[in-house]
Design an enzyme around this catalytic site. Structure first.
Site, PDB file in Angstrom:
ATOM      1  N   HIS A 102      26.038  37.271 -47.765  1.00 46.80           N
ATOM      2  CA  HIS A 102      25.544  37.135 -48.758  1.00 46.80           C
ATOM      3  C   HIS A 102      24.479  35.947 -48.735  1.00 46.80           C
ATOM      4  O   HIS A 102      24.951  34.755 -48.349  1.00 46.80           O
ATOM      5  CB  HIS A 102      26.025  37.479 -50.367  1.00 46.80           C
ATOM      6  N   HIS A 104      22.276  33.680 -51.436  1.00 43.26           N
ATOM      7  CA  HIS A 104      22.037  33.483 -52.950  1.00 43.26           C
ATOM      8  C   HIS A 104      20.621  33.107 -53.068  1.00 43.26           C
ATOM      9  O   HIS A 104      19.855  32.039 -52.460  1.00 43.26           O
ATOM     10  CB  HIS A 104      22.710  31.976 -53.447  1.00 43.26           C
TER      11      HIS A 104
HETATM   12  P1  AMP Z   1      30.220  32.399 -52.188  1.00 49.98           P
HETATM   13  O1  AMP Z   1      30.920  33.185 -51.127  1.00 49.98           O
HETATM   14  O2  AMP Z   1      30.639  30.823 -52.361  1.00 49.98           O
HETATM   15  O3  AMP Z   1      28.708  32.390 -51.771  1.00 49.98           O
HETATM   16  O4  AMP Z   1      30.259  32.800 -53.651  1.00 49.98           O
HETATM   17  C1  AMP Z   1      30.341  34.091 -53.989  1.00 49.98           C
HETATM   18  C2  AMP Z   1      29.568  34.182 -55.225  1.00 49.98           C
HETATM   19  O5  AMP Z   1      29.427  35.680 -55.595  1.00 49.98           O
HETATM   20  C3  AMP Z   1      29.827  33.134 -56.301  1.00 49.98           C
HETATM   21  O6  AMP Z   1      28.292  32.835 -56.693  1.00 49.98           O
HETATM   22  C4  AMP Z   1      30.047  34.488 -57.229  1.00 49.98           C
HETATM   23  O7  AMP Z   1      29.728  33.923 -58.642  1.00 49.98           O
HETATM   24  C5  AMP Z   1      29.739  35.530 -56.808  1.00 49.98           C
HETATM   25  N1  AMP Z   1      30.314  36.891 -57.297  1.00 49.98           N
HETATM   26  C6  AMP Z   1      31.487  36.976 -57.275  1.00 49.98           C
HETATM   27  N2  AMP Z   1      31.816  38.180 -58.010  1.00 49.98           N
HETATM   28  C7  AMP Z   1      30.847  38.774 -58.114  1.00 49.98           C
HETATM   29  C8  AMP Z   1      30.773  40.002 -58.621  1.00 49.98           C
HETATM   30  N3  AMP Z   1      31.699  41.212 -58.900  1.00 49.98           N
HETATM   31  N4  AMP Z   1      29.311  40.357 -58.952  1.00 49.98           N
HETATM   32  C9  AMP Z   1      28.385  39.664 -58.718  1.00 49.98           C
HETATM   33  N5  AMP Z   1      28.616  38.328 -58.056  1.00 49.98           N
HETATM   34  C10 AMP Z   1      29.776  37.885 -58.088  1.00 49.98           C
END
Ligand code: AMP
Length: 139
Positions: A102, A104
């Site tokens: 993903h 951001h």
């Molecule tokens: P990272 O793997 O460090 O990039 O972080 C994962 C991101 O996914 C974080 O910013 C969380 O806030 C986000 N996140 C986790 N669960 C969900 C969800 N169910 N829907 C949307 N975002 C999510």
């Protein structure tokens, strides 16, 4: 490092858990981050499985970046943003917490710091912000 198809973003893709969806095309899917570090913080993911940038195909990366650019323009428009921060984490040591690739997208304004991580969104506000991005995408 293997792909775990029970990760939370795979569940979102399968419609098993809800999300505030912004956009999808054949290869990618975009939704709001539920712990936003800036207004309009959203995530771009490929529809096909890969853990992160390290095991992604060139095609998955290209499709994601194409969508990242499209959504970033919409975010600039929707939030009168002055810039975009793009974040992408790989493996635990790289800061990754969800193991489906993903990107951001964080709309930015001069002098305004990112909020600390881990703060759950107000879902009514998240929806209002998503509406702004969806409107900008439709323009
Ligand atoms: P990272 O793997 O460090 O990039 O972080 C994962 C991101 O996914 C974080 O910013 C969380 O806030 C986000 N996140 C986790 N669960 C969900 C969800 N169910 N829907 C949307 N975002 C999510």
């Amino acid at each position: 490092m293997t792909y775990d198809s029970d990760n939370i973003f795979a569940k979102i893709l399968r419609g098993e858990i809800p999300c505030e969806k912004l956009y999808e095309d054949e290869e990618t899917f975009v939704f709001m981050d539920i712990m936003p570090r800036a207004d309009g913080h959203c995530l771009v993911i490929p529809k096909t499985p890969c853990r992160n940038m390290l095991d992604a195909s060139v095609e998955q990366l290209a499709a994601c970046l194409n969508t990242v650019q499209k959504i970033s323009h919409a975010c600039m428009d929707a939030f009168d943003a002055q810039g975009i921060t793009l974040q992408q984490f790989n493996e635990p040591a790289g800061g990754q917490e969800v193991y489906h690739l993903h990107f951001h997208i964080l709309p930015r304004h001069e002098g305004l710091k990112l909020r600390p991580p881990g703060q759950m969104a107000d879902f009514a506000v998240l929806k209002q912000q998503a509406d702004k991005i969806r409107k900008a995408l439709a323009r």
